[in-house]
Design an enzyme around this catalytic site. Structure first.
Site, PDB file in Angstrom:
ATOM      1  N   HIS A   1      22.199  36.216  39.542  1.00 13.08           N
ATOM      2  CA  HIS A   1      22.196  35.798  38.134  1.00 13.08           C
ATOM      3  C   HIS A   1      22.310  34.284  37.997  1.00 13.08           C
ATOM      4  O   HIS A   1      21.738  33.691  37.089  1.00 13.08           O
ATOM      5  CB  HIS A   1      23.341  36.467  37.374  1.00 13.08           C
ATOM      6  CG  HIS A   1      22.993  37.807  36.807  1.00 13.08           C
ATOM      7  ND1 HIS A   1      22.308  37.966  35.619  1.00 13.08           N
ATOM      8  CD2 HIS A   1      23.220  39.053  37.267  1.00 13.08           C
ATOM      9  CE1 HIS A   1      22.136  39.254  35.375  1.00 13.08           C
ATOM     10  NE2 HIS A   1      22.686  39.938  36.354  1.00 13.08           N
TER      11      HIS A   1
ATOM     12  N   ASP B   1      22.490  46.904  33.618  1.00 10.70           N
ATOM     13  CA  ASP B   1      21.843  45.670  33.175  1.00 10.70           C
ATOM     14  C   ASP B   1      20.511  45.938  32.490  1.00 10.70           C
ATOM     15  O   ASP B   1      20.156  45.262  31.510  1.00 10.70           O
ATOM     16  CB  ASP B   1      21.579  44.751  34.376  1.00 10.70           C
ATOM     17  CG  ASP B   1      22.818  44.018  34.840  1.00 10.70           C
ATOM     18  OD1 ASP B   1      23.801  43.979  34.098  1.00 10.70           O
ATOM     19  OD2 ASP B   1      22.783  43.475  35.961  1.00 10.70           O
TER      20      ASP B   1
ATOM     21  N   HIS C   1      54.440  38.331  -6.345  1.00  8.79           N
ATOM     22  CA  HIS C   1      54.102  39.675  -5.869  1.00  8.79           C
ATOM     23  C   HIS C   1      55.035  40.706  -6.502  1.00  8.79           C
ATOM     24  O   HIS C   1      54.603  41.773  -6.959  1.00  8.79           O
ATOM     25  CB  HIS C   1      54.232  39.751  -4.340  1.00  8.79           C
ATOM     26  CG  HIS C   1      53.119  39.095  -3.594  1.00  8.79           C
ATOM     27  ND1 HIS C   1      52.854  37.742  -3.659  1.00  8.79           N
ATOM     28  CD2 HIS C   1      52.206  39.619  -2.718  1.00  8.79           C
ATOM     29  CE1 HIS C   1      51.826  37.457  -2.882  1.00  8.79           C
ATOM     30  NE2 HIS C   1      51.407  38.582  -2.298  1.00  8.79           N
TER      31      HIS C   1
ATOM     32  N   GLU D   1      33.712  41.777  34.547  1.00  6.84           N
ATOM     33  CA  GLU D   1      32.688  42.324  33.647  1.00  6.84           C
ATOM     34  C   GLU D   1      32.140  43.655  34.165  1.00  6.84           C
ATOM     35  O   GLU D   1      32.125  44.667  33.453  1.00  6.84           O
ATOM     36  CB  GLU D   1      31.562  41.302  33.538  1.00  6.84           C
ATOM     37  CG  GLU D   1      30.361  41.735  32.730  1.00  6.84           C
ATOM     38  CD  GLU D   1      29.239  40.715  32.795  1.00  6.84           C
ATOM     39  OE1 GLU D   1      28.346  40.791  31.942  1.00  6.84           O
ATOM     40  OE2 GLU D   1      29.233  39.853  33.699  1.00  6.84           O
ATOM     41  N   HIS D   2      31.672  43.678  35.403  1.00  5.91           N
ATOM     42  CA  HIS D   2      31.136  44.891  36.025  1.00  5.91           C
ATOM     43  C   HIS D   2      32.042  45.307  37.173  1.00  5.91           C
ATOM     44  O   HIS D   2      32.328  44.491  38.053  1.00  5.91           O
ATOM     45  CB  HIS D   2      29.740  44.653  36.606  1.00  5.91           C
ATOM     46  CG  HIS D   2      28.758  44.077  35.636  1.00  5.91           C
ATOM     47  ND1 HIS D   2      28.361  42.754  35.674  1.00  5.91           N
ATOM     48  CD2 HIS D   2      28.078  44.650  34.621  1.00  5.91           C
ATOM     49  CE1 HIS D   2      27.475  42.534  34.710  1.00  5.91           C
ATOM     50  NE2 HIS D   2      27.291  43.659  34.054  1.00  5.91           N
TER      51      HIS D   2
ATOM     52  N   GLN E   1      23.868  41.025  41.840  1.00  4.74           N
ATOM     53  CA  GLN E   1      24.490  40.318  40.726  1.00  4.74           C
ATOM     54  C   GLN E   1      24.659  38.830  41.012  1.00  4.74           C
ATOM     55  O   GLN E   1      24.652  38.002  40.101  1.00  4.74           O
ATOM     56  CB  GLN E   1      25.842  40.951  40.390  1.00  4.74           C
ATOM     57  CG  GLN E   1      25.740  42.396  39.918  1.00  4.74           C
ATOM     58  CD  GLN E   1      24.892  42.535  38.668  1.00  4.74           C
ATOM     59  OE1 GLN E   1      25.201  41.968  37.622  1.00  4.74           O
ATOM     60  NE2 GLN E   1      23.806  43.290  38.768  1.00  4.74           N
TER      61      GLN E   1
END
Length: 439
Positions: free
Chosen positions: A253, A352, A412, A318-319, A250
């Site tokens: 990335h 992924d 109303h 995230e992961h 990862q």
């Protein structure tokens, strides 16, 4: 007690917006608003050296491009998309319309309606994110979106044939070879030749992310995207070599992608650090992975796995990968994550690229309040009401009159009054004599 075998050299991945990026994106958006296609073409030429007569690929062009893709790649795309489609269809089946008569003559209902149009962006650059075609286009089409416009940039002046194949097989209604902020602007704002969309989806660089941020509100977006994040919770039984490989998988990335290990074993943590030192020099993507690991990598030792889960929830990454003796305990214990990957047989990279769940996930602690992209993001859940009983309407009108006047919403209240007058025969001073009306 928390012990750091390796600390981050930066304050996380950073959440601030770069002033230069903001200014550049604002200028491009304003220019596309003002000049439409001409501005889009100029920016495409400037940034991608790409300015064809038409960015839109015609059906025959798409067929010709796909014909250049090796059959094994086509077969693999279809295999992955079958998994993504299956999971999205299961998600869709979990959504349901309903109507209920909640009291005599009062009907309330819920209806799920797909958005009318989606702009899907698939990045190019160094890493053509082929899988993003599956995650955005295919998921939107399963949701029932009638028109999905896809944009992907040329890569160094070449057509990304495999990406075009993936977009086409995913069901994109329009495919344009157009990238960057100019693509996002064209889809969100519309031009003479590109129809405006209602929602934007898909990852991208800092400029794409900033464009989506600035455009949010006038169009919907999937998520505010930040750098990819991975956090591994591992105990002493975990394989340190696998832990090291999965962290670096990862980190490649980008140079700002945090990779964190939380463990209850000092020995495991030290072995992981040793393996990373051995693996990194030979990685083809070390120019990103090395910087990412040096600046944002962490190895943290805690007293026990329960403390590891609690700390992982604070990170809200995230992961989150669980490499422990009982990985499914994380399902019961943890609540802040984009996606969990349970056990040694499951790696983040499966999510992924190939397993079928969506890889567009919350970053920068957004997992505290949202999940990732799913079929429901492309669907509007709307409600409707119908009162067919005059007595029920009169009772509701009485209640409305009191409730609205507490808030000083006289208009109303009067909407309720007129129904009380008509259906229950009660008069109100404000109405005066109406010659039989509302009676």
């Amino acid at each position: 007690m928390v012990q750091y075998l390796k600390s981050s050299n930066a304050d996380g991945a950073g959440t601030g917006v770069n002033a230069t990026v903001t200014e550049t994106v604002t200028q491009i958006l304003d220019d596309v608003r003002a000049r439409g296609d001409a501005a889009v073409r100029e920016y495409s030429e400037r940034f991608d050296k790409w300015a064809p007569d038409d960015f839109l690929l015609a059906p025959q062009q798409i067929d010709d491009i796909i014909a250049t893709v090796p059959q094994q790649v086509i077969d693999d795309i279809k295999a992955v998309q079958a998994r993504v489609r299956d999971f999205a269809e299961r998600q869709l089946a979990s959504l349901s319309d309903f109507e209920a008569e909640v009291e005599p003559g009062v009907f309330l209902g819920q209806k799920n309606i797909p958005v009318s149009s989606v702009g899907a962006y698939v990045p190019g650059g160094r890493y053509p994110l082929l899988a993003s075609a599956h995650m955005t286009v295919l998921t939107a089409k399963v949701a029932g979106v009638p028109r999905v416009t896809a944009c992907t940039p040329p890569i160094r002046g070449e057509i990304p044939a495999a990406t075009v194949a993936a977009l086409h097989l995913a069901g994109a209604d329009e495919i344009r070879l157009l990238g960057g902020t100019q693509a996002i602007a064209a889809m969100a704002l519309g031009t003479e030749s590109i129809g405006r969309v209602d929602m934007l989806a898909g990852p991208g660089n800092a400029f794409v992310a900033e464009a989506k941020r600035q455009l949010f509100g006038s169009v919907g977006i999937d998520l505010f995207a930040g750098p990819t994040e991975v956090l591994i919770v591992a105990d002493e039984q975990a394989d340190p070599f696998i832990v090291a490989v999965d962290l670096l998988s990862q980190a490649e990335h980008g140079p700002d992608s945090p990779a964190v290990l939380i463990t209850d074993s000092v020995v495991l943590g030290q072995k992981v650090l040793g393996h990373i030192d051995e693996i990194l020099p030979g990685m083809p993507t070390k120019d990103f992975a090395e910087v990412s690991w040096r600046e944002h990598g962490q190895v943290i030792v805690v007293d026990d796995i329960d403390e590891a889960y609690a700390l992982a929830d604070e990170f809200a990454f995230e992961h989150v990968q669980i490499l422990t003796a009982e990985p499914r305990r994380a399902l019961e214990t943890m609540s802040n994550y984009g996606a969990l990957f349970l056990g040694e047989g499951t790696c983040v990279s499966y999510g992924d690229k190939v397993i079928g769940t969506n890889h567009t996930l919350p970053t920068r602690k957004a997992a505290h309040y949202t999940g990732g992209l799913w079929v429901g993001k492309f669907i509007k859940t709307v409600t409707y009401q119908e009162v067919t009983s005059t007595s029920a309407s009169a009772a509701l009108g009485e209640l409305l009159g009191r409730a609205a006047r507490v808030e000083m919403f006289e208009g109303h209240a009067r909407s309720g009054d007129v129904r009380v007058a008509k259906y229950a025969g009660r008069s109100f001073d404000w109405m005066g004599v109406r010659d039989g009306e509302a009676s």
